[in-house]
Structures are given as C-alpha cells and as structure tokens.
Design a protein around this motif. Structure first.
Motif, PDB file in Angstrom:
ATOM      1  N   SER A 115      -7.958  42.830 -11.417  1.00 23.95           N
ATOM      2  CA  SER A 115      -6.791  42.046 -11.837  1.00 23.95           C
ATOM      3  C   SER A 115      -7.190  40.968 -12.833  1.00 23.95           C
ATOM      4  N   MET A 116      -8.292  40.290 -12.586  1.00 22.07           N
ATOM      5  CA  MET A 116      -8.746  39.254 -13.521  1.00 22.07           C
ATOM      6  C   MET A 116      -9.014  39.843 -14.904  1.00 22.07           C
ATOM      7  N   ILE A 117      -9.696  41.002 -14.939  1.00 23.74           N
ATOM      8  CA  ILE A 117      -9.989  41.652 -16.222  1.00 23.74           C
ATOM      9  C   ILE A 117      -8.698  42.076 -16.915  1.00 23.74           C
ATOM     10  N   THR A 118      -7.776  42.622 -16.142  1.00 22.63           N
ATOM     11  CA  THR A 118      -6.525  43.106 -16.715  1.00 22.63           C
ATOM     12  C   THR A 118      -5.701  41.957 -17.290  1.00 22.63           C
ATOM     13  N   LEU A 119      -5.617  40.850 -16.576  1.00 20.49           N
ATOM     14  CA  LEU A 119      -4.889  39.688 -17.090  1.00 20.49           C
ATOM     15  C   LEU A 119      -5.473  39.226 -18.419  1.00 20.49           C
ATOM     16  N   THR A 120      -6.799  39.167 -18.489  1.00 23.65           N
ATOM     17  CA  THR A 120      -7.447  38.725 -19.718  1.00 23.65           C
ATOM     18  C   THR A 120      -7.159  39.666 -20.880  1.00 23.65           C
ATOM     19  N   ALA A 121      -7.245  40.967 -20.629  1.00 18.04           N
ATOM     20  CA  ALA A 121      -7.001  41.940 -21.691  1.00 18.04           C
ATOM     21  C   ALA A 121      -5.564  41.873 -22.191  1.00 18.04           C
ATOM     22  N   LEU A 122      -4.619  41.685 -21.270  1.00 18.73           N
ATOM     23  CA  LEU A 122      -3.213  41.616 -21.672  1.00 18.73           C
ATOM     24  C   LEU A 122      -2.928  40.372 -22.499  1.00 18.73           C
ATOM     25  N   VAL A 123      -3.551  39.267 -22.134  1.00 15.39           N
ATOM     26  CA  VAL A 123      -3.388  38.044 -22.935  1.00 15.39           C
ATOM     27  C   VAL A 123      -3.979  38.249 -24.324  1.00 15.39           C
ATOM     28  N   ALA A 124      -5.170  38.854 -24.381  1.00  6.84           N
ATOM     29  CA  ALA A 124      -5.853  39.043 -25.658  1.00  6.84           C
ATOM     30  C   ALA A 124      -5.015  39.854 -26.635  1.00  6.84           C
ATOM     31  N   HIS A 125      -4.257  40.812 -26.118  1.00 10.17           N
ATOM     32  CA  HIS A 125      -3.462  41.678 -26.998  1.00 10.17           C
ATOM     33  C   HIS A 125      -1.993  41.286 -27.048  1.00 10.17           C
ATOM     34  N   GLY A 126      -1.632  40.191 -26.381  1.00 11.49           N
ATOM     35  CA  GLY A 126      -0.258  39.711 -26.452  1.00 11.49           C
ATOM     36  C   GLY A 126       0.755  40.579 -25.744  1.00 11.49           C
TER      37      GLY A 126
ATOM     38  N   TYR B  92       2.825  40.536 -23.153  1.00  7.39           N
ATOM     39  CA  TYR B  92       3.322  39.585 -22.152  1.00  7.39           C
ATOM     40  C   TYR B  92       4.278  40.217 -21.136  1.00  7.39           C
ATOM     41  N   ASP B  93       4.989  41.278 -21.514  1.00  5.82           N
ATOM     42  CA  ASP B  93       5.813  41.974 -20.520  1.00  5.82           C
ATOM     43  C   ASP B  93       4.921  42.596 -19.448  1.00  5.82           C
ATOM     44  N   GLU B  94       3.848  43.237 -19.882  1.00 12.67           N
ATOM     45  CA  GLU B  94       2.884  43.799 -18.938  1.00 12.67           C
ATOM     46  C   GLU B  94       2.195  42.682 -18.148  1.00 12.67           C
ATOM     47  N   LEU B  95       1.988  41.544 -18.794  1.00 12.96           N
ATOM     48  CA  LEU B  95       1.320  40.427 -18.113  1.00 12.96           C
ATOM     49  C   LEU B  95       2.130  39.977 -16.908  1.00 12.96           C
TER      50      LEU B  95
ATOM     51  N   MET C  82       4.078  41.726 -15.019  1.00 17.18           N
ATOM     52  CA  MET C  82       3.890  42.711 -13.970  1.00 17.18           C
ATOM     53  C   MET C  82       2.538  42.538 -13.296  1.00 17.18           C
ATOM     54  N   HIS C  83       1.507  42.232 -14.088  1.00 17.86           N
ATOM     55  CA  HIS C  83       0.166  42.137 -13.519  1.00 17.86           C
ATOM     56  C   HIS C  83      -0.127  40.774 -12.902  1.00 17.86           C
ATOM     57  N   VAL C  84       0.647  39.781 -13.212  1.00 21.93           N
ATOM     58  CA  VAL C  84       0.544  38.537 -12.430  1.00 21.93           C
ATOM     59  C   VAL C  84       0.998  38.825 -11.003  1.00 21.93           C
ATOM     60  N   ARG C  85       2.101  39.562 -10.865  1.00 17.41           N
ATOM     61  CA  ARG C  85       2.558  39.951  -9.519  1.00 17.41           C
ATOM     62  C   ARG C  85       1.503  40.833  -8.832  1.00 17.41           C
ATOM     63  N   ALA C  86       0.916  41.731  -9.604  1.00 17.50           N
ATOM     64  CA  ALA C  86      -0.121  42.600  -9.039  1.00 17.50           C
ATOM     65  C   ALA C  86      -1.328  41.788  -8.596  1.00 17.50           C
ATOM     66  N   ALA C  87      -1.693  40.773  -9.368  1.00 14.13           N
ATOM     67  CA  ALA C  87      -2.837  39.929  -9.017  1.00 14.13           C
ATOM     68  C   ALA C  87      -2.601  39.212  -7.694  1.00 14.13           C
ATOM     69  N   ARG C  88      -1.364  38.798  -7.464  1.00 14.39           N
ATOM     70  CA  ARG C  88      -1.045  38.152  -6.184  1.00 14.39           C
ATOM     71  C   ARG C  88      -1.186  39.164  -5.043  1.00 14.39           C
ATOM     72  N   ARG C  89      -0.721  40.405  -5.264  1.00 15.03           N
ATOM     73  CA  ARG C  89      -0.914  41.438  -4.229  1.00 15.03           C
ATOM     74  C   ARG C  89      -2.391  41.724  -3.984  1.00 15.03           C
ATOM     75  N   ASN C  90      -3.200  41.570  -5.015  1.00 15.36           N
ATOM     76  CA  ASN C  90      -4.630  41.841  -4.891  1.00 15.36           C
ATOM     77  C   ASN C  90      -5.428  40.642  -4.400  1.00 15.36           C
ATOM     78  N   GLY C  91      -4.721  39.575  -4.004  1.00 15.90           N
ATOM     79  CA  GLY C  91      -5.391  38.471  -3.329  1.00 15.90           C
ATOM     80  C   GLY C  91      -5.702  37.248  -4.157  1.00 15.90           C
ATOM     81  N   LEU C  92      -5.313  37.209  -5.442  1.00 17.03           N
ATOM     82  CA  LEU C  92      -5.567  36.023  -6.250  1.00 17.03           C
ATOM     83  C   LEU C  92      -4.561  34.925  -5.912  1.00 17.03           C
ATOM     84  N   THR C  93      -5.046  33.710  -5.836  1.00 20.18           N
ATOM     85  CA  THR C  93      -4.165  32.557  -5.622  1.00 20.18           C
ATOM     86  C   THR C  93      -3.597  32.099  -6.964  1.00 20.18           C
TER      87      THR C  93
END
Length: 375
Positions: free
Chosen positions: A307-318, A320-323, A325-336
């Motif tokens: 999730s951390m890698i995915t968030l970074t890659a999505l930010v790098a390429h702009g 933001y719609d996918e971002l 979705m993956h913020v929600r996914a990061a919370r499911r994967n245990g990130l605070t």
C-alpha cells in the motif's frame, strides 16, 4: 549443430502463465484448434506435435520408445522456450506424458489436466500388435477406422483423419511401444500438482472408469465427465472442455479476485464488475490475474508495504482518483492515518510539493468520509 525439437505453435502473450498442450496418438496439434485460441486469452499456450506427427521429425524417437522419452522431449522444448514451470493438459498419449511429468518432474508442473487418457492402456499386447501391424502395413487401414475410435457416430474432423493418414509409420509404432510399456498406477498418489481429469462419456479407448481410477488416487483431484464426447473430446466437445480447463487453470484470476475484494472492498469490486462489458472484460481479467493474482499475492512484501508503494506511485503520476481508492485500501491493510500522512510527506520530497499537496487533499477527504461512516 541445430537442436531438434518437437514442432510447436505458440499463442497468447509471452508474459502470461505458460500452458503446454499435448496431442493424442495419430493427431497433430490441430486437435486443440477449437480450444487453444480461447485459452490463449489468459495463457501463453504452447501446443506440440509427437515425433513423426504434424511437423515433428520422426527420428526423435525409435523402436522401444517410452513415455519418459516423450516427456524428456517436452522438457527440452520448454527449456528451449525459457519456460521453467508450466501448466499442462494432454489428451490420451499426451495425457500420459503429463502424468509422467507430474510424477517424475513435479517441480516443473504447476497444474495438470489429463483428458481422455489413462494411467495404463489395457496392457502391452494390443499395442505390441498394433505396432507390428503398422510397421508391416503402414497406417492406411487404421486411418480408415479412426472415426469409430475417436468420435461418436456421425461426427468427424477431416483434418485429424488426414493427420492420422500422413503420420510416419515408424514413429507411430514407436509411440505404440511407449503406450505398451506405460503403467503409472503405483505412482499416482505422489502427484502434488492440482489435477483435473476429463473423461468422454462415450470414449471406448479410455472409458470414464480409467479417469476415475486416476481421480481416486491423486490427492485432491477432480473429475469431469463430458456427455456426447468420445476419445478426442477437445475436437468433438470443445466448449465443454474449454469450460473445464478454464475453471481448473485460471487460478490466478480466482485468487486475484479474492485478494482484490479483501484490499479494495466488495462494494468497489461489485461496481467494477457491474460496469464490465465485452469490450472491457479482458482488461478486468488482466487486472485480476496479474495485479491481484500475482503481484499482490507475492509474500515477499506485506500488504501494508505494498500500500505504501502504491500510494507513492499514484502520487508520482498524478492518479488522484486511484489514490482515493488506495487510501481506503491502505486503511484496510492496516495503515493508520498518521502513517498515510508520513507516506504522502515523503512524496513531497521525491515527487514534488504540488503533487503531495493534491494528494493530501484527496487523503483528507477520504479519511473524513471514513470517520463520518464510523460515527
């Protein structure tokens, strides 16, 4: 010196999971004509010809040949193509090759399907007699009776009958030698690859009882019987064979869909599935199979790290719609929320401050929605 290989045909993307398809005695890889193109949507399909059959040179085997010899030729082909581990499906003699590979080279077989075949072929005498007949008189008489051995009454495939007629008699007889000596019943319990048995209900050569015997002996194996099919089921009932093989071999897609739901949530995946059309179906399969079935299931990295890698890659390429979705996914994967904020702060250094600014706005909105939903 040029290496002699089994004649073969490759279909599908080279990056897809490899699937090798083996033929029956007296046919060529044309046996798979109505199945292989469909399987190539999700696999790199390699179908091959027996020695002296189709386009393969007859001198790759000789009198006294064994199924082990044929299996070694298949492994040589796989090595030549750079394929280390592969799924395998084979009909009759091609199925016997698959059983040998699964018992003697289990590290090479990821999944196995045995179609209208057997762990033994009714003893050696009939095959010794057939080999002697072919060496003495050629294949004309056998080819004339092929329809009765291969298909239900009234059905035929002229291309396969012609393959039978034009097969090299010496190589055909050597394949009969291999069938005469083949008996793997005492090794079936050692097969560890996921195994599917497909029987033609009208098959006189390898009746369903032969496939049932294998299914009962191989741990976790399953058996499918196809009504209206004789010995060459992929040619006579291709839709039924294709459905069975897809259900067995498309494990990446099935596992990927499970992981996709765990990470993104049922609601998101259900929406994506509801929007699916014939135009987008292959793309959705690609996502489930590759992104979720292979990458997200790789245990090398934990899901929170992915999730951390995915968030970074999505930010790098702009993206933001996918971002969102993956913020929600990061919370499911245990990130605070604090850890998500730290990841986005890191992107300000390496992706740019404006990109991180937009990302923080997206993440703040998503986290606020999550808090509201939980209150």
């Amino acid at each position: 010196m040029t290496q002699k290989l089994l004649n073969h045909r490759a279909e599908g993307p080279a990056t897809a999971p490899p699937l090798l398809l083996g033929p029956s005695l007296g046919t060529s890889y044309a046996l798979w004509d109505k199945v292989a193109p469909e399987l190539s949507a999700t696999h790199q399909v390699i179908r091959w010809d027996l020695p002296g059959h189709g386009g393969t040179a007859p001198d790759l085997i000789g009198p006294g040949a064994s199924v082990a010899d044929l299996a070694e030729l298949v492994l040589e082909l796989a090595d030549y193509l750079g394929i280390e581990r592969f799924a395998y499906a084979g009909v009759s003699l091609g199925g016997a090759v698959g059983l040998h590979l699964a018992t003697h080279h289990p590290e090479r077989i990821s999944s196995l399907a045995v179609v209208c075949s057997s762990a033994h072929f009714n003893g050696s005498k009939p095959w010794e007699e057939r080999a002697a007949l072919v060496r003495r008189e050629g294949l004309a008489a056998l080819a004339e009776n092929a329809n009765a051995r291969w298909f239900t009454p009234g059905f035929t495939v002229p291309r396969l009958i012609e393959d039978h007629r034009t097969t090299d008699p010496g190589a055909y007889a050597a394949c009969c030698d291999a069938l005469a000596a083949f008996d793997l019943r005492d090794r079936l319990s050692s097969i560890s690859a996921p195994t599917l048995l497909i029987a033609g209900r009208e098959d006189p050569a390898t009746p369903p009882a032969h496939l049932r015997e294998i299914a009962d002996a191989v741990p976790g194996a399953s058996l499918t019987e196809i009504a209206g099919a004789s010995h060459l089921a992929p040619a006579e009932r291709p839709e039924a064979v294709l459905a069975a093989l897809r259900g067995h071999f498309d494990g990446y897609a099935l596992r990927g869909m499970e992981v996709r739901r765990q990470v993104l949530g049922d609601e998101h995946v259900d929406r994506a599935q509801a929007r699916q059309s014939p135009f987008t179906a292959r793309f959705q399969d690609f996502i489930s199979r590759y992104a979720w079935g292979e990458i997200w299931t790789d245990p090398t990295l934990a899901r929170r790290e992915r999730s951390m890698i995915t968030l970074t890659a999505l930010v790098a390429h702009g993206h933001y719609d996918e971002l969102a979705m993956h913020v929600r996914a990061a919370r499911r994967n245990g990130l605070t929320p604090e850890e998500i904020g730290a990841v986005l702060l890191q992107t300000a250094v390496y992706c740019s401050v404006p990109a991180a600014n937009s990302a923080f706005a997206v993440a703040q909105r998503v986290l606020a929605e999550e808090e509201a939903e939980g209150s």
